[in-house]
Design a protein around this motif. Structure first.
Motif, PDB file in Angstrom:
ATOM      1  N   LEU A  98      38.721  44.883  44.932  1.00  0.00           N
ATOM      2  CA  LEU A  98      39.939  45.245  45.192  1.00  0.00           C
ATOM      3  C   LEU A  98      40.247  46.559  45.592  1.00  0.00           C
TER       4      LEU A  98
ATOM      5  N   SER B 298      45.972  37.278  31.997  1.00  0.00           N
ATOM      6  CA  SER B 298      45.311  37.650  33.184  1.00  0.00           C
ATOM      7  C   SER B 298      45.523  39.166  33.303  1.00  0.00           C
TER       8      SER B 298
ATOM      9  N   ILE C 259      49.608  42.516  41.507  1.00  0.00           N
ATOM     10  CA  ILE C 259      48.275  41.856  41.885  1.00  0.00           C
ATOM     11  C   ILE C 259      47.888  41.164  40.466  1.00  0.00           C
ATOM     12  N   LYS C 260      47.630  39.986  40.569  1.00  0.00           N
ATOM     13  CA  LYS C 260      47.458  39.335  39.367  1.00  0.00           C
ATOM     14  C   LYS C 260      45.790  38.489  39.606  1.00  0.00           C
ATOM     15  N   THR C 261      45.004  39.021  38.502  1.00  0.00           N
ATOM     16  CA  THR C 261      43.582  38.393  38.854  1.00  0.00           C
ATOM     17  C   THR C 261      42.972  38.085  37.327  1.00  0.00           C
TER      18      THR C 261
ATOM     19  N   GLU D 264      37.159  40.451  34.402  1.00  0.00           N
ATOM     20  CA  GLU D 264      35.677  40.297  34.775  1.00  0.00           C
ATOM     21  C   GLU D 264      34.744  40.795  33.619  1.00  0.00           C
TER      22      GLU D 264
ATOM     23  N   PHE E  38      45.285  29.749  37.221  1.00  0.00           N
ATOM     24  CA  PHE E  38      45.669  30.178  38.685  1.00  0.00           C
ATOM     25  C   PHE E  38      45.872  28.957  39.514  1.00  0.00           C
TER      26      PHE E  38
ATOM     27  N   HIS F 104      47.278  34.114  48.108  1.00  0.00           N
ATOM     28  CA  HIS F 104      46.796  33.522  46.884  1.00  0.00           C
ATOM     29  C   HIS F 104      45.511  32.987  47.194  1.00  0.00           C
TER      30      HIS F 104
ATOM     31  N   LYS G 177      37.575  35.068  44.633  1.00  0.00           N
ATOM     32  CA  LYS G 177      38.095  35.580  43.493  1.00  0.00           C
ATOM     33  C   LYS G 177      39.307  34.739  43.069  1.00  0.00           C
ATOM     34  N   GLN G 178      39.877  34.650  41.864  1.00  0.00           N
ATOM     35  CA  GLN G 178      41.070  34.105  41.675  1.00  0.00           C
ATOM     36  C   GLN G 178      42.344  35.272  41.687  1.00  0.00           C
ATOM     37  N   VAL G 179      43.170  35.256  42.656  1.00  0.00           N
ATOM     38  CA  VAL G 179      43.889  36.281  42.964  1.00  0.00           C
ATOM     39  C   VAL G 179      45.359  35.742  43.241  1.00  0.00           C
TER      40      VAL G 179
END
Length: 418
Positions: free
Chosen positions: A17, A54, A76-78, A81, A96, A130, A135-137
């Motif tokens: 990011l 998240s 920003i949502k992810t 990790e 997601f 999206h 990555k899921q974001v």
């Protein structure tokens, strides 16, 4: 705000990011290949306790294009990790996928249908990017920049709750039309929060009933309810699953099914007030990651404990839920719903039919909510530390609240035919 008020995994963004990533996002959004990011800072997007499934960051971006220099604030949502309980619970979940489907498909279609009938209600904040891989974001415009805030230091007003119910009722009325006319449109929305891998067997669900029953036994004026909950505990998890999966596995002829939000509480919405007068202007619902088709009562039962304050639960519950039902019926008529119209009698019957979900709320979620909202207990301590969680059952506010809810259960026949 002090650093310790934020989730630890949101104090530093992950390595990916960075400026390069944000530049690619803005180039695609602005359709400006020459765009250059000249300044970028990250901060946690919200305080600890506002969300759990998240991690979220606020990015302040300064950039240039051929049109000049601009600044923009992004949310920003992810996914986390770092190893930990949050990752263990939600790493393999479809959160997601569900939320991207809501923002890219369902919510735009809901607004299109509303606009056709001259309803200008805004149902969602713009999603500018999206992705699920690598990555899921998901990235949104920042509602704070538009004057919206999360209410944290007080209970919501009746006007604010009615606005939130009005938005929910519109979405759910349209979902009823979709289910009736094109049922495949919502076929992928089948993963509620109670169906997340590991969640039904987590301490969140498993550890609430036993201390609640002990609490009933040690509170003289509530002793009479203990035997009911001794019986309820034997199969309440099974009944919860049945409720969440009813539409897919065993739809009832008289059941009212809608696309539910799945986590409809006061921290998953933001409110806008006039800067000069303080007057209420709008509500925006957030966090559509638990959306799934369920009985209508699911979101509404949840909202009794996670949206209303104790005074509203005790004095305004019926009025507030009637407001939701009124907007639902008005919207169904406006959009030309051709299915069987819900009735007041059927509406209230749904609450009793899905009472086991409300048993979970009063025994497990309400004490945690009181500890979090009134005493600022640490959320992870409450969820995963038996001693801390048990303290919540003896908070005076919880005792008063639980007594009134149990009396309502008794009046409504919730303890009949368990």
């Amino acid at each position: 705000m002090a650093e310790e008020s934020f989730n630890a995994d949101e104090l530093n963004p992950p390595e990916w990011l960075n400026t390069l990533f944000i530049t690619k996002v803005l180039i695609g959004h602005e359709k400006a290949p020459e765009l250059k990011v000249i300044d970028l800072t990250f901060a946690p997007a919200s305080p600890k306790g506002d969300h759990y499934a998240s991690i979220m960051f606020r990015a302040k971006v300064k950039y240039t294009t051929q049109k000049g220099e601009f600044t923009k604030s992004l949310i920003i949502k992810t996914m986390p990790e770092e190893e930990g309980l949050k990752k263990d619970l939600f790493a393999d979940s479809p959160l997601f996928i569900t939320e991207i489907g809501m923002y890219s498909k369902v919510l735009p279609e809901c607004e299109r249908i509303l606009r056709e009938v001259k309803d200008n209600a805004r149902l969602y904040v713009d999603c500018i990017y999206h992705s699920l891989s690598p990555k899921q974001v998901i990235i949104f415009d920042d509602l704070v920049e538009m004057g919206y805030t999360v209410v944290r230091d007080r209970w919501l007003t009746q006007e604010e709750i009615c606005s939130a119910y009005g938005k929910l009722a519109r979405i759910q009325a349209i979902s009823m039309k979709m289910i009736n006319e094109r049922p495949d449109y919502l076929k992928d929305f089948k993963n509620g929060m109670c169906e997340m891998p590991g969640l039904m067997d987590s301490p969140i669900i498993n550890a609430g009933m036993a201390p609640f029953i002990e609490f009933l036994g040690s509170t003289p004026e509530l002793n009479k309810y203990q035997a009911y909950f001794e019986k309820i505990k034997l199969r309440y998890k099974e009944r919860l699953r049945q409720t969440m999966q009813e539409y897919r596995n065993n739809p009832q002829p008289d059941g009212y099914y809608v696309l539910c939000h799945g986590d409809y509480h006061c921290r998953n919405m933001m409110f806008k007030h006039n800067k000069e007068t303080g007057g209420f202007e709008d509500c925006m619902l957030l966090d559509f990651q638990g959306c799934n088709v369920t009985p209508m009562a699911v979101d509404l039962i949840y909202s009794i404990y996670m949206l209303m304050g104790p005074k509203q639960r005790a004095e305004e519950l019926e009025h507030l839920l009637k407001y939701y039902f009124t907007v639902l019926l008005e919207t169904l008529r406006k959009i030309g719903y051709q299915g069987k119209m819900p009735t007041p009698l059927g509406f209230w019957a749904e609450f009793k039919r899905h009472r086991y979900y409300e048993f979970l709320m009063v025994s497990t979620f309400l004490p945690i909510s009181v500890g979090l909202r009134t005493y600022n207990f640490d959320i992870e301590e409450m969820l995963y530390n038996d001693e801390t969680r048990r303290k919540c059952y003896h908070l005076k506010e919880y005792v008063v609240d639980a007594k009134k809810m149990l009396e309502r259960f008794e009046r409504s026949g919730y303890f009949e035919d368990l």
